[in-house]
Design a protein around this motif. Structure first.
Motif, short mmCIF file in Angstrom:
data_model
loop_
_atom_site.label_atom_id
_atom_site.label_comp_id
_atom_site.label_asym_id
_atom_site.label_seq_id
_atom_site.Cartn_x
_atom_site.Cartn_y
_atom_site.Cartn_z
N SER A 41 42.61 36.79 -30.50
CA SER A 41 42.43 38.02 -29.75
C SER A 41 42.23 39.17 -30.74
O SER A 41 42.65 39.08 -31.89
N ILE A 42 41.60 40.24 -30.27
CA ILE A 42 41.48 41.46 -31.06
C ILE A 42 41.96 42.62 -30.19
O ILE A 42 41.87 42.56 -28.97
N PRO A 43 42.49 43.68 -30.81
CA PRO A 43 43.05 44.77 -30.01
C PRO A 43 41.98 45.70 -29.45
O PRO A 43 40.92 45.87 -30.04
N TYR A 44 42.27 46.27 -28.30
CA TYR A 44 41.44 47.35 -27.80
C TYR A 44 41.93 48.64 -28.44
O TYR A 44 42.90 48.62 -29.21
N ASN A 45 41.25 49.74 -28.18
CA ASN A 45 41.50 51.00 -28.89
C ASN A 45 42.96 51.39 -28.99
O ASN A 45 43.46 51.69 -30.07
N GLU A 46 43.67 51.43 -27.87
CA GLU A 46 45.05 51.91 -27.87
C GLU A 46 45.94 51.08 -28.80
O GLU A 46 46.74 51.62 -29.56
N ARG A 47 45.79 49.78 -28.75
CA ARG A 47 46.62 48.92 -29.60
C ARG A 47 46.20 49.00 -31.06
O ARG A 47 47.05 48.90 -31.94
N ALA A 48 44.93 49.16 -31.32
CA ALA A 48 44.48 49.33 -32.70
C ALA A 48 45.09 50.59 -33.30
O ALA A 48 45.52 50.59 -34.45
N VAL A 49 45.14 51.64 -32.52
CA VAL A 49 45.74 52.90 -32.97
C VAL A 49 47.23 52.71 -33.23
O VAL A 49 47.76 53.15 -34.25
N LYS A 50 47.93 52.04 -32.32
CA LYS A 50 49.36 51.80 -32.49
C LYS A 50 49.64 51.02 -33.78
O LYS A 50 50.57 51.33 -34.51
N LEU A 51 48.83 50.01 -34.03
CA LEU A 51 49.03 49.21 -35.25
C LEU A 51 48.72 50.02 -36.50
O LEU A 51 49.45 49.96 -37.48
N ALA A 52 47.65 50.80 -36.46
CA ALA A 52 47.30 51.64 -37.61
C ALA A 52 48.42 52.63 -37.90
O ALA A 52 48.80 52.83 -39.06
N GLN A 53 48.97 53.22 -36.86
CA GLN A 53 50.07 54.16 -37.05
C GLN A 53 51.32 53.46 -37.56
O GLN A 53 52.01 53.99 -38.42
N ALA A 54 51.58 52.27 -37.07
CA ALA A 54 52.77 51.53 -37.51
C ALA A 54 52.72 51.23 -39.00
O ALA A 54 53.73 51.21 -39.68
N PHE A 55 51.51 50.98 -39.52
CA PHE A 55 51.35 50.66 -40.94
C PHE A 55 50.87 51.85 -41.77
O PHE A 55 50.66 51.72 -42.97
N ASN A 56 50.65 53.00 -41.12
CA ASN A 56 50.16 54.21 -41.79
C ASN A 56 48.85 53.96 -42.53
O ASN A 56 48.70 54.31 -43.71
N VAL A 57 47.92 53.34 -41.84
CA VAL A 57 46.58 53.11 -42.37
C VAL A 57 45.57 53.60 -41.35
O VAL A 57 45.93 53.92 -40.22
N THR A 58 44.31 53.63 -41.74
CA THR A 58 43.28 54.06 -40.80
C THR A 58 42.99 52.96 -39.79
O THR A 58 43.21 51.77 -40.06
N VAL A 59 42.48 53.36 -38.64
CA VAL A 59 42.07 52.41 -37.61
C VAL A 59 40.96 51.52 -38.16
O VAL A 59 40.99 50.30 -37.99
N LYS A 60 40.00 52.13 -38.85
CA LYS A 60 38.90 51.34 -39.40
C LYS A 60 39.39 50.33 -40.42
O LYS A 60 38.86 49.23 -40.50
N TYR A 61 40.40 50.69 -41.19
CA TYR A 61 40.93 49.75 -42.17
C TYR A 61 41.56 48.54 -41.49
O TYR A 61 41.27 47.40 -41.82
#
Length: 92
Positions: A41-61
């Motif tokens: 599975s891959i995340p949709y926008n909201e979950r991608a943002v949550k994961l990026a914030q959790a790891f303090n990285v960019t969404v694109k990264y």
């Protein structure tokens, strides 16, 4: 550039976190984190943002579309943009 599943696992292991800890940190179920890491599975926008914030990285990264890991002023603006987009404040 790496695939999302590889980036997620790499970030989790770098921070010595379990899938359960990532789930708690991102407010995404452990089962979903497991599916992401296995490539089922891959995340949709909201979950991608949550994961990026959790790891303090960019969404694109975290999605694997950029090698820019650090949250620069522009990249943080990008995360803010995606947050507003998911909350309906911006029409995509």
């Amino acid at each position: 550039m790496a695939e999302f599943k590889d980036r997620l696992k790499e970030l989790r292991e770098e921070q010595r976190l379990t899938q359960t800890q990532v789930a708690l940190k991102s407010n995404i179920s452990r089962r979903t984190i497991c599916r992401y890491e296995s490539g089922n599975s891959i995340p949709y926008n909201e979950r991608a943002v949550k994961l990026a914030q959790a790891f303090n990285v960019t969404v694109k990264y975290i999605l694997g579309s950029s090698d820019l890991k650090e949250c620069t002023a522009y990249a943080c603006h990008e995360n803010c943009f995606y947050n507003n987009l998911e909350k309906g404040r911006i029409n995509g």
